[in-house]
Design a protein around this motif. Structure first.
Motif, PDB file in Angstrom:
ATOM      1  N   ILE A   1       1.108  -1.227   0.054  1.00 44.10           N
ATOM      2  CA  ILE A   1      -0.214  -0.030   0.047  1.00 44.10           C
ATOM      3  C   ILE A   1       0.814   1.184   0.006  1.00 44.10           C
TER       4      ILE A   1
ATOM      5  N   GLY B   1      15.138   0.844  -3.667  1.00 40.82           N
ATOM      6  CA  GLY B   1      14.551   0.003  -2.566  1.00 40.82           C
ATOM      7  C   GLY B   1      13.160   0.651  -1.953  1.00 40.82           C
TER       8      GLY B   1
ATOM      9  N   LYS C   1       9.870   2.372  -6.596  1.00 44.29           N
ATOM     10  CA  LYS C   1       9.603   3.476  -7.321  1.00 44.29           C
ATOM     11  C   LYS C   1       8.559   2.727  -8.355  1.00 44.29           C
ATOM     12  N   THR C   2       8.674   1.430  -8.393  1.00 46.79           N
ATOM     13  CA  THR C   2       7.586   0.682  -9.361  1.00 46.79           C
ATOM     14  C   THR C   2       6.175   1.101  -9.082  1.00 46.79           C
TER      15      THR C   2
ATOM     16  N   LYS D   1      17.474  -7.747  -0.773  1.00 53.39           N
ATOM     17  CA  LYS D   1      16.825  -7.668   0.258  1.00 53.39           C
ATOM     18  C   LYS D   1      17.697  -8.680   1.312  1.00 53.39           C
TER      19      LYS D   1
END
Ligand code: ADP
Ligand code: MG
Length: 980
Positions: A94, A117, A120-121, A635
């Motif tokens: 979200i 990280g 931006k997508t 990650k």
């Protein structure tokens, strides 16, 4: 002063952020309201927004609600399955407030600087949704196909849930499906796919149906620095086989290689002589140098001078390189550089350099033949004229004054001369490129040989680029140098820079982790402002000071030590390298020391992404070139954060600070801990080429013991200065490419618009008549008005010209009548020519009717009008394409040629602008004539008529005659490259 600027800049940024933050609160408030809606009601919002936009409400007004709808949709999607890049995942995103903030900046056409990280997508989904509500084309530009596919699969479900169509465009998307792809509300794809489709639509499509794009409205460019800065240096080019190639790389290879050998032998001898002298004088022994006699001092100085000469003739000479490792000796060599730089020593410098055959300027990536070099060229069985160009104007006037020749003889002579001139230019060009290939292109650095082919190594990613070719004959030259098969010469069919492609859009925006250092360029060239978006969580990254060493050897020792220490703690390590070569070298070192690791130079992005995603596991060591796996974030495995997170090690400072920042940004994402550290040596090319000689003398005094880093704040400063210098130089190169393309941009826009008019217009025959008319008028100007060669009022000339070019006749002296006004003459001419064209059309129509009559009664009736319309359209398109390609070739040649004029103190860009303008004029005139001819020459053939068979005839036939049974589009094999 600087502080003040910073303040203004800073407040501007924070003012904008404050303003946007207010909008973020609005978005969140709207989203609260949507909580009570059913899914169906929420989905219905899309249609409602579309209507409101159609009724004139602005996107800015709708923004808070639209973003809130996206956020609400994300909330409802949580827990749903999404299938991304072959893996099943659960939707769990979200948008955070900072993402909404970035999304607002994007809508307003800014570059949102958001760290790796930060997500931006997802951020881009909001402006994409909002702008797609207009129904106009909205594109998301990614750095590679893998990311286009991944991001479309990842974010696509949100759009679909909200009732929008979204598609990914990749290299694998077949041409026939592309139109459908572009119909989607939102398209994900790479810059080169979008750009090449644009070029193809405008220079190759044979019908409106064949064109796939539907315009350019809004584009968001992901990793915008990589695309608009790194990739923008090289324009997109569609090329195909060249007609009438005259290249002679194979013939010239041997003599050029011989010349380079002479130079190498000369430099080897100089270097070895110098080494012997220095050895005898005890300069290679550790410790204080012994006291020298006067004579010895002179001898020593001369030895250093020789080494200086070698650095100008063969900068990569081994002996030279080794001697330069010692800062004391290096300083002695550099002294000569300083000495020769002095204004008063210019002549002496020229004389010194004249000892060489060729002078190589490694920094500017240029070289120059000395007089001695040109002499050698002559003495080894070549023609020294190869380096002298004709002065055509002068030669022509000589011919004109030659009394022994008649008119025909003079023309003959001029034609011969022109051919000789073309030949010589081609030869000179081939020679230049061959020398470049030998002197400046290094195997395994600039290119590799794979399967008997020359494969370019991308200077940014260090990856091989199969399929790409160096342009302008350089590739062929390298092929000749390495003795692999020389590929045929190619010719440009269409080209555009990425800058000019993106300028076609009404609005563009960008996002990346690293844009600030290039903020100026973004503003100047694209009118894009950079806005730094705060991170979601506070960054916990430790950036250590650089460790600087004298030699590469010491540098690698230090890196190894660091890796061992950090690895012992279990922290994962990512080591960034400048090239594949360095990656492999490092890998060898790690292997020798039994350190398990992964080297990332996979040929495909998907695999690369997979490896990079693993780089955050406990104890992982990953070696990668600096841009590999961009777009994939690392990650951390559970527990790794407690150990200190990922450590990034840079094995050198890169050519721009931005790339360093990009590498550092690989660690410490989303508030994770992490650290970064760069290792630098004085043998790194950045320092070798771009730091001042003063540094060397500084080092001489402060050379630390072996394996100790040099710690001095001055160095950080001068490394940064060196980087700024390179950044500036690269900026100039991009600007230069753009300046030249800007000249072309106007011409391209004009011709593409005309072509589209022909392609999409209902009635190309009407356009054809207009062209005939315009040509008649233009020539009337030449014969009656302008004081050009034909001179003044020349009715007979005009009459002859008309009869020569069109199947029309006029009575003798028809125009030679004092009562006639120019307008009357023009009208008579136009009337006859156009009528004649209509007759021609009627005749061809009749041919089609005949075919119809002979066909079996059961077959489909032929639409003669329709067929003719398409044939005329195709005649026009073919003439446009053929001549435009010819024009591009002329422009290519002009571009190389103007640089030769630098000698004449002329500004090459100005020269280029001026002559390109003249060439375009000539092109337009020629295009009209060519079309006029073609309009009278095409011929519908009966199905049983065989086309003429002899060679000469076929050539003409293929150009002008059209057999309506066959498909009209004859496309040669094309190549799509992005190479400057
Ligand atoms: P960037 O392009 O900025 O480097 P990505 O878009 O690749 O970052 O996202 C990085 C990671 O952050 C992804 O794994 C994604 O799942 C996660 N992420 C992004 N936004 C959110 C969010 N709002 N809530 C939870 N996770 C998020
Ligand atoms: Mg990304």
């Amino acid at each position: 002063m600087f502080g003040l600027l910073k303040q203004i800049f800073g407040t501007q940024q924070s003012r904008l952020l404050k303003k946007y933050q207010k909008t973020v609160r609005q978005v969140n408030a709207e989203e609260q309201k949507f909580m009570s809606l059913t899914d169906e009601q929420l989905k219905a919002k899309t249609q409602e927004f579309r209507q409101r936009v159609a009724q004139g409400e602005s996107l800015d007004q709708i923004l808070p609600e639209a973003y809130a709808v996206v956020k609400a949709a994300c909330r409802r999607m949580c827990g749903n399955d999404v299938h991304v890049s072959g893996y099943d995942q659960k939707w769990d995103m979200i948008p955070y407030d900072v993402q909404i903030l970035g999304a607002i900046a994007l809508h307003h056409g800014s570059i949102a600087e958001m760290m790796t990280g930060e997500g931006k997508t997802l951020t881009s989904s909001m402006p994409l949704y909002l702008n797609a509500l207009t129904g106009k084309p909205v594109h998301l530009v990614t750095v590679n196909d893998y990311l286009a596919q991944r991001d479309c699969e990842w974010i696509g479900p949100i759009f679909r849930w909200l009732g929008l169509r979204v598609e990914a465009l990749t290299n694998a998307t077949p041409h026939f499906k592309r139109k459908e792809v572009y119909e989607a509300d939102i398209v994900y794809g790479t810059a080169s796919e979008f750009g090449f489709d644009y070029l193809r639509d405008n220079s190759m499509a044979q019908s409106a149906d064949d064109q796939c794009q539907r315009g350019h409205y809004f584009a968001i460019i992901d990793e915008v620095d990589s695309i608009l800065i790194d990739e923008a240096r090289t324009p997109l080019i569609i090329s195909g086989p060249a007609s009438g190639s005259k290249q002679m790389y194979d013939q010239l290879q041997a003599p050029v290689a011989q010349m380079v050998r002479f130079q190498r032998d000369l430099c080897n001898k100089l270097a070895n002589d110098a080494r012997k002298v220095l050895e005898n004088l005890g300069r290679f022994i550790e410790g204080e140098p012994r006291k020298l006699s006067k004579a010895e001092e002179t001898e020593e100085k001369e030895a250093f001078r020789k080494l200086w000469l070698v650095s100008k003739g063969m900068p990569h000479n081994k002996v030279l390189k080794r001697i330069k490792e010692d800062p004391n000796l290096r300083a002695e060599i550099d002294k000569w550089d300083v000495y020769y730089y002095g204004e008063s020593n210019k002549e002496e410098r020229a004389e010194a350099l004249s000892e060489l055959y060729i002078i190589v300027d490694e920094r500017a990536s240029e070289y120059e033949l000395t007089d001695k070099g040109i002499r050698l060229w002559g003495e080894t069985g070549n023609d020294t004229e190869d380096f002298v160009m004709f002065d055509l104007g002068f030669e022509y006037s000589n011919i004109d004054q030659n009394e022994t020749l008649d008119e025909a003889g003079k023309i003959q002579k001029k034609v011969e001369l022109r051919e000789a001139d073309a030949q010589r230019k081609e030869r000179a060009h081939n020679l230049r490129q061959l020398l470049r290939a030998h002197l400046l292109m290094e195997k395994d650095v600039d290119y590799i040989i794979a399967e008997e082919k020359i494969v370019i190594i991308d200077e940014h990613t260090g990856r091989p680029q199969p399929g790409r070719r160096f342009s302008d004959g350089l590739h062929q030259s390298i092929e000749a140098k390495e003795g692999v098969a020389i590929q045929g010469e190619t010719q440009t069919y269409a080209t555009i820079t990425l800058q000019n492609y993106f300028r076609l859009h009404q609005k563009i925006a960008g996002m990346t982790g690293t844009a600030m250092t290039e903020a100026n360029e973004f503003r100047e060239i694209y009118k894009l402002e950079v806005l730094a978006i705060p991170t979601h969580r506070k960054s916990q990254r430790d950036d250590y000071d650089d460790e600087v060493y004298m030699t590469e050897r010491e540098k690698y020792n230090a890196i190894l030590k660091e890796i061992e220490e950090v690895h012992k703690k279990g922290r994962p390590i990512l080591i960034g390298t400048e090239s594949v070569e360095v990656s492999e070298k490092l890998s060898r070192i790690l292997k020798q020391n039994k350190l398990e690791h992964t080297v990332l130079n996979a040929k495909n992005h998907a695999k690369e992404a997979e490896i990079i995603a693993m780089a955050g596991r406990r104890g992982a060591i990953t070696v990668a070139t600096n841009m590999a796996g961009r777009g994939t974030d690392i990650k951390l495995e559970a527990g790794v954060a407690e150990l200190g997170g990922l450590e990034v090690i840079g094995t050198t400072r890169h050519q721009s600070r931005r790339i360093d920042r990009q590498l550092r940004g690989r660690c410490a994402r989303q508030g994770d801990p992490g650290s970064s550290k760069f290792y630098v040596s004085f043998e790194d090319s950045l320092l070798r080429l771009f730091t001042s000689p003063r540094i060397t003398s500084f080092l001489q005094r402060f050379r630390p013991p072996e394996n100790e880093p040099i710690s001095a704040k001055v160095l950080n400063k001068s490394i940064e200065t060196a980087q700024k210098r390179v950044e500036q130089r690269n900026y100039q190169i991009r600007k230069h490419t753009l300046e030249y393309d800007d000249v072309m941009n106007k011409q391209r826009a004009e011709i593409y618009a005309f072509r589209n008019e022909v392609l999409r217009g209902e009635n190309p025959a009407k356009v054809a008549e207009e062209i005939l008319e315009s040509l008649c008028l233009q020539m009337a100007q030449t014969f009656f008005v302008s004081r050009s060669t034909e001179g003044g009022w020349n009715p007979e000339g005009y009459r002859q010209w008309l009869m020569l070019h069109f199947p029309v006749t006029f009575e003798a002296h028809e125009f030679d009548n004092d009562y006639l006004q120019l307008a009357d003459i023009e009208n008579t001419a136009i009337d006859k020519v156009v009528t004649s064209f209509r007759h021609k059309m009627a005749h061809e129509n009749e041919t089609i009717q005949q075919v119809q009559r002979r066909a079996p009664a059961s077959s489909e009736p032929l639409d003669a009008e329709g067929i003719l319309t398409e044939v005329v359209r195709s005649v026009l398109i073919r003439s446009i394409d053929r001549l435009w390609q010819e024009h591009l070739l002329n422009i290519d040649h002009l571009r190389t040629e103007v640089h030769l004029r630098v000698v004449g103190q002329k500004d090459p860009l100005l020269e280029f602008k001026h002559e390109a303008f003249l060439l375009f004029d000539a092109f337009s005139a020629k295009l009209k004539t060519e079309i006029a001819h073609a309009l009278f020459k095409f011929k519908m053939m009966m199905p049983d008529e065989t086309p003429p068979t002899d060679e000469k005839h076929r050539e003409i036939a293929s150009e002008n005659e059209i057999d309506f049974r066959t498909n009209l589009s004859l496309m040669p094999e094309l190549e799509f490259t992005q190479e400057g």
